[in-house]
Scaffold this motif. Structure first.
Motif, short mmCIF file in Angstrom:
data_model
loop_
_atom_site.label_atom_id
_atom_site.label_comp_id
_atom_site.label_asym_id
_atom_site.label_seq_id
_atom_site.Cartn_x
_atom_site.Cartn_y
_atom_site.Cartn_z
N LEU A 72 162.17 45.45 0.19
CA LEU A 72 163.39 45.15 -0.21
C LEU A 72 163.61 44.39 -1.45
O LEU A 72 164.65 44.74 -2.30
CB LEU A 72 164.16 44.12 0.97
N SER A 73 162.72 43.28 -1.69
CA SER A 73 162.71 42.44 -2.76
C SER A 73 162.17 43.39 -3.93
O SER A 73 162.65 43.35 -5.10
CB SER A 73 161.83 41.22 -2.97
N VAL A 74 161.40 44.32 -3.61
CA VAL A 74 160.95 45.31 -4.84
C VAL A 74 161.87 46.23 -5.14
O VAL A 74 162.07 46.48 -6.30
CB VAL A 74 159.52 46.05 -4.33
N SER A 75 162.69 46.63 -4.26
CA SER A 75 163.87 47.60 -4.63
C SER A 75 164.85 47.07 -5.48
O SER A 75 165.39 47.49 -6.43
CB SER A 75 164.46 47.87 -3.28
N VAL A 76 165.10 45.60 -5.17
CA VAL A 76 165.98 45.07 -6.21
C VAL A 76 165.51 44.68 -7.70
O VAL A 76 166.25 45.07 -8.80
CB VAL A 76 166.28 43.87 -5.85
N ILE A 77 164.13 44.58 -7.69
CA ILE A 77 163.53 44.29 -9.08
C ILE A 77 163.22 45.78 -9.77
O ILE A 77 163.90 45.70 -10.88
CB ILE A 77 161.98 43.64 -8.78
#
Length: 268
Positions: A195-200
């Motif tokens: 999920l955090s990778v998706s935002v980045i």
């Protein structure tokens, strides 16, 4: 012994105090930002109050539908596709060790490629647009889900597999009723990272290869020397990441409330 005699009211007050410390530190940092930017104004620094004003201009103006909502939709869609694909492939590979020698080199090769590096190739194949951003998000978010799911499936107690084999349990039932629940903590850990990778990845893809979205908005504001909007976009992205992570943690707690390790951690 002393912890056992602490009253529920005092325990609740201590819990509120501990949870408030992080917010107090954040408020102090924001205050420092405001004072420093006001005392030593510079063309490249916007104060917190100015950035907040620009933030509300974004979320109440045309940029809400032109940039903010499309970015959120791309993150959620890319994360969902990567999550489903990563869980399915990870469970299959983790439950079939014989496949590991065949797929391990390929997985190791592709997961070592930074998502930003596939953007030029994706631009040639897909062109500019939402499909490129979503595709890059899927590529970046797929690997943490796959690897964590694979690791969780491989760590399932061998006794469970042996009992299922003796009882002639169908492989699909074994995957869904035994391996999937036992692997759930690892799967959710991978999904949270994804999920955090998706935002980045969304931000990087929109900065480099998009004509709308929060990444494009931030890049355009920087190029046009609109400093408050640049800072406001950063604040908005930080809030987006925080809201998504907080929501995911709430879902994780609900899904894992039955798990012994999770209950032990929350009662420690």
């Amino acid at each position: 012994m002393s912890a056992a005699i602490v009253s529920p009211a005092r325990r609740g007050a201590l819990g509120v105090l501990r949870s408030s410390l992080g917010w107090i530190v954040l408020l102090i940092l924001l205050l420092i930002w405001q004072v420093a930017a006001t005392a030593a104004p510079a063309a490249s620094v916007a104060s917190f109050s100015t950035s907040v004003s620009a933030f509300f201009d974004i979320v109440t103006g045309p940029s809400l539908t032109a940039d903010v909502l499309p970015s959120i939709a791309r993150v959620l869609l890319g994360f969902a596709v990567a999550g489903v694909a990563g869980v399915v492939v990870g469970l299959v590979l983790g439950s079939l060790p014989a496949l590991d020698p065949w797929v391990h080199p390929t997985i190791s090769f592709f997961r070592s490629i930074p998502p930003a590096l596939i953007i030029p190739v994706a631009m040639v194949v897909l062109g500019l647009g939402p499909q490129l951003v979503v595709s890059v998000i899927v590529f970046g978010a797929f690997w943490p889900v796959l690897l964590n799911t694979f690791d969780g499936a491989r760590r399932v107690e061998p006794l469970y597999r042996d009992v299922a084999r003796v009882a002639h349990v169908p492989r699909t039932t074994l995957l869904l009723r035994v391996i999937l629940p036992a692997s759930l903590p690892s799967i959710l850990a991978g999904l949270r990272i994804a999920l955090s990778v998706s935002v980045i990845v969304m931000v990087v893809a929109e900065v480099l290869a998009s004509t709308d979205g929060l990444g494009f908005l931030m890049s355009y504001a920087q190029q046009t020397f609109d400093v408050p909007t640049t800072y406001a976009a950063v604040i908005l992205l930080a809030l987006l990441g925080w809201v998504l992570d907080t929501a995911f943690v709430a879902v994780e707690r609900r899904l894992l409330r039955w798990h012994p390790a999770f209950r032990k951690k929350n009662h420690a």
